[in-house]
Design an enzyme around this catalytic site. Structure first.
Site, PDB file in Angstrom:
ATOM      1  CE1 TYR A 138      -3.179  -2.812   0.062  1.00 45.71           C
ATOM      2  CE2 TYR A 138      -3.751  -2.288   2.318  1.00 45.71           C
ATOM      3  CZ  TYR A 138      -3.938  -3.052   1.191  1.00 45.71           C
ATOM      4  OH  TYR A 138      -4.895  -4.028   1.186  1.00 45.71           O
ATOM      5  CE  LYS A 189       1.224 -17.978  -1.785  1.00 45.88           C
ATOM      6  NZ  LYS A 189       0.409 -19.188  -1.620  1.00 45.88           N
ATOM      7  CG  ASP A 221      -2.142 -20.112   0.216  1.00 38.78           C
ATOM      8  OD1 ASP A 221      -1.371 -19.984   1.185  1.00 38.78           O
ATOM      9  OD2 ASP A 221      -1.822 -20.777  -0.795  1.00 38.78           O
ATOM     10  CG  ASP A 245      -7.128  -4.309   3.999  1.00 39.54           C
ATOM     11  OD1 ASP A 245      -8.151  -4.268   4.704  1.00 39.54           O
ATOM     12  OD2 ASP A 245      -6.978  -3.605   2.980  1.00 39.54           O
ATOM     13  CG  ASP A 249     -12.535  -6.332   6.382  1.00 40.65           C
ATOM     14  OD1 ASP A 249     -12.128  -5.710   7.388  1.00 40.65           O
ATOM     15  OD2 ASP A 249     -13.104  -5.779   5.419  1.00 40.65           O
TER      16      ASP A 249
END
Ligand code: NAD
Length: 354
Positions: A138, A189, A221, A245, A249
């Protein structure tokens, strides 16, 4: 303990007032608290033409902690981007250098029916996601959209982490694990990304300073899958900005109720900004219908993480449990046969339970 209270817009002032009520009740019992209010978001724009007025920023900088309601509303959606309420929020996070975002997902057994998952999978769920907030994809440079050699539009972002950025958020993750179940799962990852490879190396180094915490590693994942398969296996999840992020959620929705979850964003000295994860809910603003528990629980997080006052934090959390166990509910978490309360009455009920 100096607290800047920034109610914001929509239901922000209603829910913040309840958290202030609870803090005042604790102050009457001997907790030394100083609270001062200032406008932010649309309220900041209305008061001073700026979603983060200079005086509000100064108050937040001088305080030990910030308690925030929510910002935004349809009235402000047509303003130029720098004047929009959300910009006030992004700016205050940046100005206060809040690099660690804490998002708990806790499901009170009384509310297990609110989840979309089977009650036995989620009942009693209590996990904490610690997400890095100021680096990664980001913020990484270079970034942009340009025409490539074939004359085609091409877009790119850069996933980038410096060792020091990983190290400081890892410390916060381990310190939080020490205050909870002493289990930390680092999510990345590393099988594909160099950024993640470095992340894993640094987390392993930091872990040597916290021998009591059991460290594990999981690919993102798999973590996304495990969160819906068996979320109760987790205590603290430590992860980067973009993975956090998405996972935070996902985790918050395991509990099925946006009105119940608080959050914290911390700097290197444990100064923090505490806020509910929900927005300003313009559809119910001003109607005394909002659930104030997310903000009240954010205040409990403030006492625990900035002021190391676990006893007061536990008292607030136990009071919320008590109120729910008595069947008291706001509209968003109403169940058949419950006692329906408005926002202010719910705040009063928590104070009474204290
Ligand atoms: P929202 O979270 O405000 O509302 C989503 C839904 O949940 C609505 O139906 C609302 O009534 C309900 N809800 C939210 N909080 C509740 C509570 N405490 N009690 C009962 N019901 C509650 O999200 P939205 O509708 O997408 O956004 C509304 C405004 O809030 C927008 O301007 C958005 O930009 C802003 N927003 C601000 C923040 C923040 O301040 N951190 C976060 C998200 C959205």
């Amino acid at each position: 303990m100096k607290i800047a209270v920034l109610p914001g817009d929509g239901i922000g002032p209603e829910v913040t007032a309840q958290a202030v009520k609870v803090l005042r009740a604790l102050a009457r019992d001997g907790l030394s608290l100083e609270m001062e209010e200032a406008p932010i978001g649309g309220a900041g724009y209305d008061a001073a033409g700026d979603p983060l007025p200079e005086a509000t920023l100064r108050l937040a900088q001088a305080a030990d902690a910030v308690l925030l309601g929510a910002v935004g509303g349809p009235k402000y959606d047509t303003l130029a981007r720098p004047l929009r309420p959300e910009q006030g929020l992004l700016r205050i996070r940046k100005e206060l250098n809040l690099f660690a975002n804490l998002r708990p997902a806790r499901l009170y057994p009384e509310l297990a029916e609110a989840s979309t998952l089977r009650p036995e999978v989620v009942s009693g769920l209590d996990l904490m996601i610690v997400r890095e907030l100021t680096g990664d994809l980001y913020f990484g440079e270079p970034r942009g959209i340009h025409l490539n050699a074939d004359g085609e539009r091409e877009a790119y972002n850069t996933m980038r982490y410096a060792e020091s950025e990983i190290r400081r958020v890892a410390h916060i993750g381990f310190q939080i694990a020490m205050k909870r179940g002493k289990k930390l799962c680092s999510v990345e990852k590393a099988n594909v990304l160099e950024t993640s490879e470095l992340w894993r190396e640094v987390v392993i180094e930091v872990a040597r300073e916290y021998p009591d915490v059991a460290l594990s590693h999981m690919y993102v994942d798999n973590a996304a899958m495990q969160l819906v398969r068996n979320p109760k296996q987790f205590d603290v999840i430590l992860t980067g900005n973009i993975f956090g992020d998405i996972l935070s959620d996902e985790a918050s929705m395991l509990t099925g109720s946006i009105g119940m979850l608080g959050s914290a964003s911390l700097d290197a000295t444990s100064k923090g900004m505490y806020e509910p994860i929900h927005g300003s809910a313009p559809d119910i603003a001003g109607q005394d219908k909002a659930n104030p528990l997310a903000t009240i629980l954010s205040a409990a997080m403030m006492l625990r993480y900035t002021f190391s006052h676990d006893e007061a934090a536990n008292r607030i959390e136990a009071s919320v449990s008590k109120v729910l166990a008595k069947g008291m509910r706001t509209g968003d978490i109403a169940t058949p046969g419950c006692t329906l309360l408005g926002c202010a009455a719910m705040g009063d009920a928590v104070v009474a339970a204290l």
